[in-house]
Design a protein around this motif. Structure first.
Motif, PDB file in Angstrom:
ATOM      1  N   GLU A  51       0.777  -1.064   0.164  1.00  0.00           N
ATOM      2  CA  GLU A  51      -0.001   0.024   0.015  1.00  0.00           C
ATOM      3  C   GLU A  51       0.956   1.281  -0.125  1.00  0.00           C
ATOM      4  O   GLU A  51       0.474   2.323  -0.713  1.00  0.00           O
ATOM      5  N   SER A  52       1.811   1.387   0.754  1.00  0.00           N
ATOM      6  CA  SER A  52       2.804   2.604   0.958  1.00  0.00           C
ATOM      7  C   SER A  52       3.461   2.827  -0.711  1.00  0.00           C
ATOM      8  O   SER A  52       3.635   3.778  -1.080  1.00  0.00           O
ATOM      9  N   MET A  53       3.929   1.676  -1.248  1.00  0.00           N
ATOM     10  CA  MET A  53       4.536   1.640  -2.499  1.00  0.00           C
ATOM     11  C   MET A  53       3.502   2.070  -3.454  1.00  0.00           C
ATOM     12  O   MET A  53       3.997   2.988  -4.342  1.00  0.00           O
ATOM     13  N   ARG A  54       2.459   1.422  -3.376  1.00  0.00           N
ATOM     14  CA  ARG A  54       1.131   2.066  -4.281  1.00  0.00           C
ATOM     15  C   ARG A  54       1.006   3.647  -4.232  1.00  0.00           C
ATOM     16  O   ARG A  54       0.676   4.350  -5.105  1.00  0.00           O
ATOM     17  N   LYS A  55       0.875   4.081  -3.040  1.00  0.00           N
ATOM     18  CA  LYS A  55       0.708   5.341  -2.689  1.00  0.00           C
ATOM     19  C   LYS A  55       1.354   6.441  -3.370  1.00  0.00           C
ATOM     20  O   LYS A  55       1.074   7.285  -4.049  1.00  0.00           O
ATOM     21  N   TYR A  56       2.807   6.042  -3.130  1.00  0.00           N
ATOM     22  CA  TYR A  56       3.998   6.573  -3.873  1.00  0.00           C
ATOM     23  C   TYR A  56       3.848   6.644  -5.297  1.00  0.00           C
ATOM     24  O   TYR A  56       3.810   7.413  -6.174  1.00  0.00           O
ATOM     25  N   TYR A  57       3.737   5.277  -6.047  1.00  0.00           N
ATOM     26  CA  TYR A  57       3.680   5.274  -7.398  1.00  0.00           C
ATOM     27  C   TYR A  57       2.630   5.900  -8.123  1.00  0.00           C
ATOM     28  O   TYR A  57       2.882   6.384  -9.407  1.00  0.00           O
ATOM     29  N   LEU A  58       1.416   5.885  -7.496  1.00  0.00           N
ATOM     30  CA  LEU A  58       0.227   6.386  -8.129  1.00  0.00           C
ATOM     31  C   LEU A  58       0.058   8.026  -7.985  1.00  0.00           C
ATOM     32  O   LEU A  58      -0.808   8.517  -8.509  1.00  0.00           O
ATOM     33  N   GLY A  59       0.875   8.909  -7.313  1.00  0.00           N
ATOM     34  CA  GLY A  59       0.696  10.171  -7.133  1.00  0.00           C
ATOM     35  C   GLY A  59       2.032  10.921  -7.186  1.00  0.00           C
ATOM     36  O   GLY A  59       3.270  10.496  -7.348  1.00  0.00           O
ATOM     37  N   GLY A  60       1.848  12.130  -6.904  1.00  0.00           N
ATOM     38  CA  GLY A  60       2.847  13.083  -6.484  1.00  0.00           C
ATOM     39  C   GLY A  60       4.039  13.008  -7.712  1.00  0.00           C
ATOM     40  O   GLY A  60       3.704  13.081  -8.719  1.00  0.00           O
ATOM     41  N   GLU A  61       5.257  13.186  -7.356  1.00  0.00           N
ATOM     42  CA  GLU A  61       6.311  13.430  -8.353  1.00  0.00           C
ATOM     43  C   GLU A  61       6.720  12.229  -8.994  1.00  0.00           C
ATOM     44  O   GLU A  61       6.999  12.333 -10.359  1.00  0.00           O
ATOM     45  N   HIS A  62       6.437  10.965  -8.562  1.00  0.00           N
ATOM     46  CA  HIS A  62       6.385   9.739  -9.686  1.00  0.00           C
ATOM     47  C   HIS A  62       5.612  10.082 -10.640  1.00  0.00           C
ATOM     48  O   HIS A  62       5.822   9.698 -11.779  1.00  0.00           O
ATOM     49  N   LEU A  63       4.350  10.302 -10.558  1.00  0.00           N
ATOM     50  CA  LEU A  63       3.404  10.452 -11.599  1.00  0.00           C
ATOM     51  C   LEU A  63       3.677  11.408 -12.681  1.00  0.00           C
ATOM     52  O   LEU A  63       3.715  11.199 -13.866  1.00  0.00           O
ATOM     53  N   VAL A  64       4.283  12.396 -11.964  1.00  0.00           N
ATOM     54  CA  VAL A  64       4.864  13.734 -12.786  1.00  0.00           C
ATOM     55  C   VAL A  64       5.738  13.149 -13.752  1.00  0.00           C
ATOM     56  O   VAL A  64       5.905  13.355 -15.070  1.00  0.00           O
ATOM     57  N   ALA A  65       6.536  12.513 -13.212  1.00  0.00           N
ATOM     58  CA  ALA A  65       8.151  11.916 -13.877  1.00  0.00           C
ATOM     59  C   ALA A  65       7.735  11.005 -15.003  1.00  0.00           C
ATOM     60  O   ALA A  65       8.070  10.932 -15.883  1.00  0.00           O
ATOM     61  N   MET A  66       6.754   9.920 -14.614  1.00  0.00           N
ATOM     62  CA  MET A  66       6.328   9.089 -15.559  1.00  0.00           C
ATOM     63  C   MET A  66       5.736   9.626 -16.921  1.00  0.00           C
ATOM     64  O   MET A  66       5.993   9.178 -17.882  1.00  0.00           O
ATOM     65  N   ARG A  67       4.773  10.856 -16.512  1.00  0.00           N
ATOM     66  CA  ARG A  67       4.094  11.499 -17.689  1.00  0.00           C
ATOM     67  C   ARG A  67       5.191  12.228 -18.522  1.00  0.00           C
ATOM     68  O   ARG A  67       4.975  12.106 -19.848  1.00  0.00           O
ATOM     69  N   GLN A  68       6.208  12.593 -17.987  1.00  0.00           N
ATOM     70  CA  GLN A  68       7.190  13.452 -18.718  1.00  0.00           C
ATOM     71  C   GLN A  68       8.249  12.788 -19.286  1.00  0.00           C
ATOM     72  O   GLN A  68       8.641  13.074 -20.426  1.00  0.00           O
ATOM     73  N   THR A  69       8.596  11.639 -18.789  1.00  0.00           N
ATOM     74  CA  THR A  69       9.577  11.038 -19.540  1.00  0.00           C
ATOM     75  C   THR A  69       9.384   9.928 -20.564  1.00  0.00           C
ATOM     76  O   THR A  69      10.017   9.355 -21.352  1.00  0.00           O
ATOM     77  N   LYS A  70       7.950   9.723 -20.945  1.00  0.00           N
ATOM     78  CA  LYS A  70       7.243   9.005 -21.969  1.00  0.00           C
ATOM     79  C   LYS A  70       8.225   9.247 -23.180  1.00  0.00           C
ATOM     80  O   LYS A  70       8.419   8.481 -23.928  1.00  0.00           O
ATOM     81  N   SER A  71       8.383  10.673 -23.429  1.00  0.00           N
ATOM     82  CA  SER A  71       8.924  11.234 -24.850  1.00  0.00           C
ATOM     83  C   SER A  71      10.636  11.092 -24.582  1.00  0.00           C
ATOM     84  O   SER A  71      11.200  11.431 -26.056  1.00  0.00           O
ATOM     85  N   LEU A  72      11.012  10.944 -23.769  1.00  0.00           N
ATOM     86  CA  LEU A  72      12.407  11.148 -23.696  1.00  0.00           C
ATOM     87  C   LEU A  72      13.390  10.002 -24.013  1.00  0.00           C
ATOM     88  O   LEU A  72      14.468   9.976 -23.946  1.00  0.00           O
ATOM     89  N   GLY A  73      12.813   8.714 -24.254  1.00  0.00           N
ATOM     90  CA  GLY A  73      13.519   7.405 -24.311  1.00  0.00           C
ATOM     91  C   GLY A  73      12.782   6.367 -24.188  1.00  0.00           C
ATOM     92  O   GLY A  73      11.343   6.310 -24.391  1.00  0.00           O
ATOM     93  N   GLN A  74      13.380   5.215 -23.724  1.00  0.00           N
ATOM     94  CA  GLN A  74      12.626   3.913 -23.534  1.00  0.00           C
ATOM     95  C   GLN A  74      13.089   3.052 -22.799  1.00  0.00           C
ATOM     96  O   GLN A  74      14.298   3.215 -21.947  1.00  0.00           O
ATOM     97  N   TYR A  75      12.233   2.275 -22.072  1.00  0.00           N
ATOM     98  CA  TYR A  75      12.757   1.080 -21.081  1.00  0.00           C
ATOM     99  C   TYR A  75      13.687   0.112 -21.668  1.00  0.00           C
ATOM    100  O   TYR A  75      13.481  -0.488 -22.758  1.00  0.00           O
ATOM    101  N   ALA A  76      14.857  -0.208 -20.924  1.00  0.00           N
ATOM    102  CA  ALA A  76      15.846  -1.208 -21.353  1.00  0.00           C
ATOM    103  C   ALA A  76      15.168  -2.404 -21.189  1.00  0.00           C
ATOM    104  O   ALA A  76      14.452  -2.675 -20.100  1.00  0.00           O
ATOM    105  N   LYS A  77      15.428  -3.356 -22.175  1.00  0.00           N
ATOM    106  CA  LYS A  77      15.163  -4.657 -21.711  1.00  0.00           C
ATOM    107  C   LYS A  77      16.387  -5.697 -21.532  1.00  0.00           C
ATOM    108  O   LYS A  77      17.280  -5.452 -21.853  1.00  0.00           O
TER     109      LYS A  77
END
Length: 77
Positions: A51-77
């Motif tokens: 629940e603590s992880m989910r609360k962080y993951y779904l809000g605040g700075e993490h959510l902003v970063a996820m939205r902004q970084t989509k166009s900056l590169g890709q996830y490594a495989k």
């Protein structure tokens, strides 16, 4: 995460540093670390509970970063 170019790297580091700092002080965070290897940027966090992880993951700075970084590169495989 692998960025596209130098400008994308700067933007990525700006947003992810803010998210990482937020994670370090988030309720339920036990440990946080970040590192780069072979041009791939990675983070590792340990949480008291899901629940603590989910609360962080779904809000605040993490959510902003996820939205902004989509166009900056890709996830490594």
């Amino acid at each position: 995460f692998v960025t596209k170019d130098l400008l994308s790297t700067v933007k990525f580091l700006y947003y992810t540093t803010r998210a990482f700092n937020s994670a370090q002080i988030a309720e339920g965070n036990i440990s946080s670390t970040k590192f780069a290897a072979g041009g791939v940027y990675m983070t590792l966090t340990v949480w008291e509970d899901k629940e603590s992880m989910r609360k962080y993951y779904l809000g605040g700075e993490h959510l902003v970063a996820m939205r902004q970084t989509k166009s900056l590169g890709q996830y490594a495989k």
